[in-house]
Design a protein around this motif. Structure first.
Motif, PDB file in Angstrom:
ATOM      1  N   ILE A  35      -5.842  -0.012  -8.118  1.00  0.00           N
ATOM      2  CA  ILE A  35      -6.210  -0.606  -9.403  1.00  0.00           C
ATOM      3  C   ILE A  35      -6.982  -1.901  -9.204  1.00  0.00           C
ATOM      4  O   ILE A  35      -8.007  -2.148  -9.848  1.00  0.00           O
ATOM      5  N   TRP A  36      -6.518  -2.743  -8.278  1.00  0.00           N
ATOM      6  CA  TRP A  36      -7.102  -4.072  -8.169  1.00  0.00           C
ATOM      7  C   TRP A  36      -8.471  -4.045  -7.502  1.00  0.00           C
ATOM      8  O   TRP A  36      -9.385  -4.759  -7.920  1.00  0.00           O
ATOM      9  N   ILE A  37      -8.647  -3.224  -6.472  1.00  0.00           N
ATOM     10  CA  ILE A  37      -9.962  -3.130  -5.831  1.00  0.00           C
ATOM     11  C   ILE A  37     -10.978  -2.547  -6.811  1.00  0.00           C
ATOM     12  O   ILE A  37     -12.144  -2.964  -6.850  1.00  0.00           O
ATOM     13  N   LEU A  40     -18.817   2.849  -7.819  1.00  0.00           N
ATOM     14  CA  LEU A  40     -17.760   3.024  -6.824  1.00  0.00           C
ATOM     15  C   LEU A  40     -16.415   2.487  -7.301  1.00  0.00           C
ATOM     16  O   LEU A  40     -15.367   2.941  -6.843  1.00  0.00           O
ATOM     17  N   GLY A  41     -16.443   1.527  -8.223  1.00  0.00           N
ATOM     18  CA  GLY A  41     -15.194   1.029  -8.785  1.00  0.00           C
ATOM     19  C   GLY A  41     -14.386   2.154  -9.423  1.00  0.00           C
ATOM     20  O   GLY A  41     -13.159   2.227  -9.274  1.00  0.00           O
ATOM     21  N   PHE A  42     -15.061   3.064 -10.103  1.00  0.00           N
ATOM     22  CA  PHE A  42     -14.371   4.201 -10.723  1.00  0.00           C
ATOM     23  C   PHE A  42     -13.949   5.238  -9.688  1.00  0.00           C
ATOM     24  O   PHE A  42     -12.916   5.895  -9.837  1.00  0.00           O
ATOM     25  N   VAL A  43     -14.734   5.356  -8.601  1.00  0.00           N
ATOM     26  CA  VAL A  43     -14.347   6.273  -7.526  1.00  0.00           C
ATOM     27  C   VAL A  43     -13.068   5.785  -6.846  1.00  0.00           C
ATOM     28  O   VAL A  43     -12.207   6.594  -6.474  1.00  0.00           O
ATOM     29  N   VAL A  44     -12.923   4.468  -6.694  1.00  0.00           N
ATOM     30  CA  VAL A  44     -11.723   3.891  -6.084  1.00  0.00           C
ATOM     31  C   VAL A  44     -10.467   4.363  -6.824  1.00  0.00           C
ATOM     32  O   VAL A  44      -9.452   4.703  -6.197  1.00  0.00           O
ATOM     33  N   LEU A  45     -10.518   4.370  -8.140  1.00  0.00           N
ATOM     34  CA  LEU A  45      -9.351   4.773  -8.939  1.00  0.00           C
ATOM     35  C   LEU A  45      -8.895   6.191  -8.603  1.00  0.00           C
ATOM     36  O   LEU A  45      -7.696   6.493  -8.642  1.00  0.00           O
ATOM     37  N   ILE A  80      -9.575   6.724   5.344  1.00  0.00           N
ATOM     38  CA  ILE A  80      -9.639   5.372   4.791  1.00  0.00           C
ATOM     39  C   ILE A  80     -10.874   4.595   5.238  1.00  0.00           C
ATOM     40  O   ILE A  80     -11.576   3.992   4.422  1.00  0.00           O
ATOM     41  N   VAL A  81     -11.161   4.584   6.550  1.00  0.00           N
ATOM     42  CA  VAL A  81     -12.147   3.655   7.094  1.00  0.00           C
ATOM     43  C   VAL A  81     -13.566   3.894   6.570  1.00  0.00           C
ATOM     44  O   VAL A  81     -14.229   2.939   6.149  1.00  0.00           O
ATOM     45  N   PRO A  82     -14.100   5.133   6.578  1.00  0.00           N
ATOM     46  CA  PRO A  82     -15.466   5.299   6.054  1.00  0.00           C
ATOM     47  C   PRO A  82     -15.608   4.848   4.601  1.00  0.00           C
ATOM     48  O   PRO A  82     -16.633   4.275   4.218  1.00  0.00           O
ATOM     49  N   PHE A  84      -9.706   7.873  -5.626  1.00  0.00           N
ATOM     50  CA  PHE A  84      -9.661   8.213  -4.201  1.00  0.00           C
ATOM     51  C   PHE A  84      -8.647   7.410  -3.399  1.00  0.00           C
ATOM     52  O   PHE A  84      -8.022   7.945  -2.482  1.00  0.00           O
ATOM     53  N   LEU A  85      -8.494   6.120  -3.689  1.00  0.00           N
ATOM     54  CA  LEU A  85      -7.695   5.244  -2.840  1.00  0.00           C
ATOM     55  C   LEU A  85      -6.196   5.493  -3.048  1.00  0.00           C
ATOM     56  O   LEU A  85      -5.747   5.686  -4.183  1.00  0.00           O
ATOM     57  N   THR A  86      -5.429   5.481  -1.968  1.00  0.00           N
ATOM     58  CA  THR A  86      -3.971   5.640  -2.011  1.00  0.00           C
ATOM     59  C   THR A  86      -3.332   4.305  -1.668  1.00  0.00           C
ATOM     60  O   THR A  86      -3.663   3.703  -0.643  1.00  0.00           O
TER      61      THR A  86
END
Length: 432
Positions: free
Chosen positions: A82-84, A189-194, A17-19, A196-198
């Motif tokens: 979704i929101w980030i 990075l907005g699309f990467v968030v979708l 998460i942190v990096p 990668f992020l949990t």
């Protein structure tokens, strides 16, 4: 066995998460304060006075203020993934549009819209960390995340200075290239968030079954322990006097932080340096801040003490601003700015570890966003006052003293909060 799985899980979620969130904040902060470097040539090109520039740079925080709380409540409901992603894509597009400002009006409008677009990102990440990390580890993790702000200055300053040297390429000004090229990573990075992020530990398929179960049970137990005293509802989070006190404390630190972001390049450039030289020199104070904030936050976690870690950091930053007003050479200014960077950066992790000690659920979402939105108005007041005072006096000195006074007030309010019956109770614990 419990100690072994705790170490394993915390290591795994930290590296996962942190990096990544540091990278997101790195890009966010560059887009928020690259106006400081753009101003080196943009202000003259489109005719912005110090007052207009300071006001417009700070008006970002009015958009932030108005939309921060609803944005964080939405994040709590729909999930961070979704929101980030939404936040990053929209702020990237607005930041790129800054390349087409024509004068004061369009400058004001786009800076306000950038604040609207980015509202919810920072408090959303603070809330997100409270889903994954136990309270006793949170200050150190928050420090790692927030280290992205001074890191963005360390790496972003030379890049911004170099981009200004592209002046005239394909008919565009250097500051136009700066806005467009530094906005692209946010959109991508907005699309990467979708992907990668949990959202929550329960959905973490990248954890082993026993690891996921331990983390879910640990975080649920922490929530249960808080249940008797913690505020849960949105309105409780908004009205809690501790939230309002922390917002006022954060106000002073924000005034200091964005004074650096908006005005430090011009303060350095007044000694007759090129934009590229300013870029490299502006990176030096922030380098010291990265190391200091991480060590300071670890010490805060290890001792379990928050109040004095905030107080001393605010006073160091205040002293640095006062010294910057007296400094007569480049070296002295850099020393002063280093003190400000170290103090501002070091105050924030222990300060942000406080709200989730007495808020949970929707109240945490609303409370954290309230602290951030009200507190970040300091990011309007500090830069705007410096611009106005510079127009009136021809010097940065009065404005720097003004922001120094706000940081002293933050230190005093922190002490008052710690002595009030409503102050959050902080257990002394060891960091692992």
């Amino acid at each position: 066995m419990t100690s072994e799985i705790q170490t394993r899980v915390l290591r795994k979620i930290t590296w996962r998460i942190v990096p990544f969130i540091m990278l997101l904040y790195f890009v966010a902060f560059i887009d928020r304060v690259n106006i400081g470097f753009a101003s080196l040539t943009m202000n003259k090109d489109i005719g912005l006075s110090p007052t207009v520039y300071g006001f417009g740079a700070g008006i970002f925080f009015w958009g932030y203020f108005l939309f921060e709380v609803p944005s964080n409540i939405i994040l709590h409901k729909v999930g961070a993934r979704i929101w980030i992603a939404r936040v990053m894509i929209t702020w990237g597009l607005v930041s790129a549009a800054m390349a087409f400002v024509q004068g004061a009006t369009s400058f004001y409008i786009l800076r306000f819209l950038l604040g609207v677009a980015e509202a919810g990102f920072f408090p959303g990440i603070i809330l997100y960390l409270s889903y994954w990390f136990p309270a006793r580890q949170r200050a150190a993790v928050t420090a790692l995340f927030m280290a992205a702000a001074p890191l963005s200055t360390v790496l972003g300053s030379p890049i911004s200075g170099a981009l200004l040297e592209m002046d005239g390429l394909f008919g565009f000004k250097g500051w136009q290239w700066l806005f467009v090229l530094e906005a692209l990573p946010a959109v991508l990075l907005g699309f990467v968030v979708l992907a990668f992020l949990t959202d929550r530990p329960e959905k973490a398929k990248w954890l082993a079954e026993d690891e996921r179960r331990w983390l879910v049970e640990t975080m649920n137990a922490e929530t249960t322990r808080k249940a008797a005293t913690a505020s849960h509802s949105v309105w409780r989070g908004l009205a809690d006097p501790r939230v309002l006190a922390l917002a006022l404390i954060y106000f002073g630190t924000s005034a200091g932080l964005y004074t650096l972001g908006v005005w430090a390049p011009q303060i350095i450039k007044q000694f007759g340096l090129s934009s590229l030289q300013v870029g490299f020199l502006n990176a030096l104070p922030a380098t010291a801040a990265v190391v200091a904030m991480i060590l300071w936050a670890r010490h805060s976690d290890r001792t379990g003490e928050r109040t004095w870690h905030v107080v001393w950091a605010c006073l160091i930053a205040a002293a640095g601003l006062a010294y910057a007003g007296l400094a007569a050479g480049v070296v002295a200014v850099l020393v002063a700015l280093a003190l400000v960077n170290i103090g501002i950066s070091s105050a924030k992790p222990p300060l942000w570890s406080m709200p989730t000690l007495f808020l949970s659920g929707p109240a945490a979402a609303a409370g954290i966003a309230t602290i951030n939105s009200i507190g970040n108005l300091g990011g309007f007041v500090g830069p705007a006052m410096i611009g106005w005072i510079k127009d009136q006096t021809g010097s940065f000195v009065g404005g720097l003293y003004f922001v120094s006074g706000l940081l002293i007030l933050s230190a005093a309010l922190t002490l008052l909060l710690s002595r009030a019956k409503t102050a959050p109770v902080e257990p002394v614990s060891q960091s692992h």
